[in-house]
Design an enzyme around this catalytic site. Structure first.
Site, PDB file in Angstrom:
ATOM      1  N   SER A   1      56.974  13.031  34.195  1.00 11.33           N
ATOM      2  CA  SER A   1      56.176  11.230  35.328  1.00 11.33           C
ATOM      3  C   SER A   1      56.126  11.789  36.562  1.00 11.33           C
ATOM      4  O   SER A   1      55.751  10.559  36.854  1.00 11.33           O
ATOM      5  CB  SER A   1      57.702  11.496  36.087  1.00 11.33           C
ATOM      6  OG  SER A   1      58.774  11.156  34.837  1.00 11.33           O
ATOM      7  N   LYS A  36      57.098  10.022  47.209  1.00  8.69           N
ATOM      8  CA  LYS A  36      58.559   9.462  46.189  1.00  8.69           C
ATOM      9  C   LYS A  36      59.659   9.388  46.441  1.00  8.69           C
ATOM     10  O   LYS A  36      60.321  10.072  46.823  1.00  8.69           O
ATOM     11  CB  LYS A  36      58.165  10.543  44.816  1.00  8.69           C
ATOM     12  CG  LYS A  36      59.321   9.648  43.980  1.00  8.69           C
ATOM     13  CD  LYS A  36      58.782  10.757  42.465  1.00  8.69           C
ATOM     14  CE  LYS A  36      59.711  10.469  41.188  1.00  8.69           C
ATOM     15  NZ  LYS A  36      59.942  10.843  40.024  1.00  8.69           N
ATOM     16  N   SER A  47      59.227   7.647  35.903  1.00  7.97           N
ATOM     17  CA  SER A  47      59.832   7.694  37.604  1.00  7.97           C
ATOM     18  C   SER A  47      59.014   7.875  38.329  1.00  7.97           C
ATOM     19  O   SER A  47      59.228   7.812  39.221  1.00  7.97           O
ATOM     20  CB  SER A  47      60.605   8.711  37.389  1.00  7.97           C
ATOM     21  OG  SER A  47      59.752  10.209  37.699  1.00  7.97           O
TER      22      SER A  47
END
Length: 465
Positions: free
Chosen positions: A179, A82, A155
């Protein structure tokens, strides 16, 4: 299994094939990169593909295999990160434009530990702006591979899409209000939000420092357990990391004998779609078949902590962005701007009230968990929301509070949770469930997740060819 099926193997399984020289790390990495080239122009899960770096890592991994050197648990396995985590030499924008030129000089601790285990970093995965609710207006949001008209999660959306679509074998996500768990539910994945402090947050951009949890996202509980075992542990670079140097996790689990699982049926089903309730009932039957004892419990009142999550997060995100907001306010999108302004406008007395309420809630959850091994709940009450439904949620504070009622409380309390696939809607969209454990009890979570997936096959379904 044909060569073209390799992209959907578990990370642990592909690591075994690499160790036994059935699969070449270089050929495997090229195959996944080619799949990214073919599919991600539509799915938009990657913020940055690190092609040359990944191939160089793969070549080094292959030399180590051929030379007979000791190999790590993820040796030669392509994963993705991420874009909230620092990766040395790679721009790390955190879903923003204000940080688009930031190039870290070191890896985040979790990334470093994955590299030490032999993992190959394919690239950085897209996320919402600053890891809050929506993507920056300049970003094309990741597309759910099960159906483009449905939410890909919050997210960690890029992590969810890439892992589900076979564009990496596993990924790192973060969870501040849900998330990791939301994109796992949306994409049919398994993810772990560990105990707060279990995984170092050194080198991870903050959203809300005391709410942020770093954790793995994978296609099975076994893989999520494998990754958690690698990235967990004390880190002197993160003063909030737990002191335990190593986390002892199970390798496999086939039953749940001896475990007591709590269920507050009224809390878990009120306002939930019928298909969510059906998935919960089905899971309860599976758990009892596996030998678990079910116990009805009363979960603490959550509405206050849910309503105050945004105020709590707002103050913390305002601090996290103090160097760029309001100085660069024009570069911020509307959702993150609104959250920062909430934080900047909150008085010290109001913030202290929020913290006291949060501390009281944490104590109540601790008391509940002292009498059970696990709590079961949905991830969200709405099954696979469409983009249109999400638009309505954004305009309705009551619906938004419902959305996070099963996730945000455990960010506020810091308790660990594992999200798991629990079925499908009539339209073929995944449904997520979660188990929650006491602080520090990730071993129980992982055991339960692996046993549940030994008895079910929801996690084996795939969205694409």
């Amino acid at each position: 299994m044909t060569h073209s099926d390799l992209h959907y193997l578990d990370a642990g399984a592909i690591a075994h094939r690499i160790r036994t020289r059935e699969v070449s790390p270089v050929e495997l990495t090229r195959m996944i990169l080619e799949r990214i080239d073919r599919l991600d122009t539509t799915l938009h899960s990657y913020a940055r593909v690190m092609r040359e770096e990944a191939l160089a890592q793969a070549a080094a991994a292959e030399r180590q295999v051929l030379s007979g050197e000791p190999l790590g648990a993820l040796h030669g396995v392509p994963i993705a990160i991420k874009d909230l985590y620092w990766v040395e030499g790679a721009p790390t924008a955190a879903g923003t434009t204000v940080h688009r030129d930031f190039v870290p000089r070191e890896d985040a601790t979790a990334v470093k530990r994955l590299r030490e285990a032999g993992a190959i970093v394919l690239g950085k995965l897209q996320l919402t702006e600053g890891a809050f609710a929506t993507h920056h207006p300049s970003v094309t949001p990741p597309v759910n591979p099960w159906h483009a008209n449905h939410w890909a999660g919050a997210s960690s959306s890029g992590s969810g899409v890439a892992t589900a679509a076979g564009l990496c074998y596993a990924s790192l996500g973060t969870d501040t209000g849900g998330s990791i768990r939301f994109p796992c539910a949306a994409n049919g994945l398994t993810g772990i939000k560990p105990t707060w402090g279990r995984v170092s947050r050194h080198g991870v951009f903050q959203l809300g420092a005391s709410l942020d949890h770093a954790g793995p996202m994978a296609r099975s509980a076994a893989d999520a357990t494998l990754l958690l075992g690698i990235i967990a542990g004390h880190d002197p670079l993160d003063p909030t990391s737990l002191p335990e140097a190593q986390l002892s996790l199970p390798d496999t689990a086939h039953d749940l004998r001896g475990l007591t699982i709590g269920i507050d049926y009224a809390w878990s089903t009120t306002g939930a779609d019928a298909v969510i309730v059906e998935a919960l009932d089905r899971a309860l039957r599976t758990l009892t078949d596996l030998g678990a004892t079910l116990r009805e419990v009363k979960f603490p009142h959550v509405r206050t902590v849910v309503d105050e999550w945004e105020t709590n997060c707002g103050v913390e995100v305002a601090v996290a962005h103090a160097q760029t907001y309001p100085r660069l306010a024009a570069e911020y999108g509307p959702a993150l701007t609104r959250l920062i302004e909430i934080g900047r406008e909150t008085s010290a007395m109001r913030y202290q009230e929020v913290l006291l309420n949060r501390a009281a809630f944490r104590g109540q959850v601790n008391k509940l968990m002292s009498g059970i091994d696990l709590l079961i709940a949905p991830v969200q009450p709405f099954a696979a929301p469409t983009h249109e439904q999400l638009g309505a949620l954004a305009q309705d504070p009551e619906l938004n509070a419902q959305l996070i009622q099963f996730t945000a409380p455990f960010n506020s309390s810091g308790h660990p949770s594992i999200a798991l696939p629990g079925g499908f809607t009539a339209g073929g969209m995944p449904i997520g469930l979660q188990f929650v454990a006491a602080h520090g009890a990730e071993a129980v979570l992982c055991r339960a997740g692996m046993a549940y997936q030994h008895a079910t096959d929801w996690h084996r379904a795939r969205p694409l060819d």
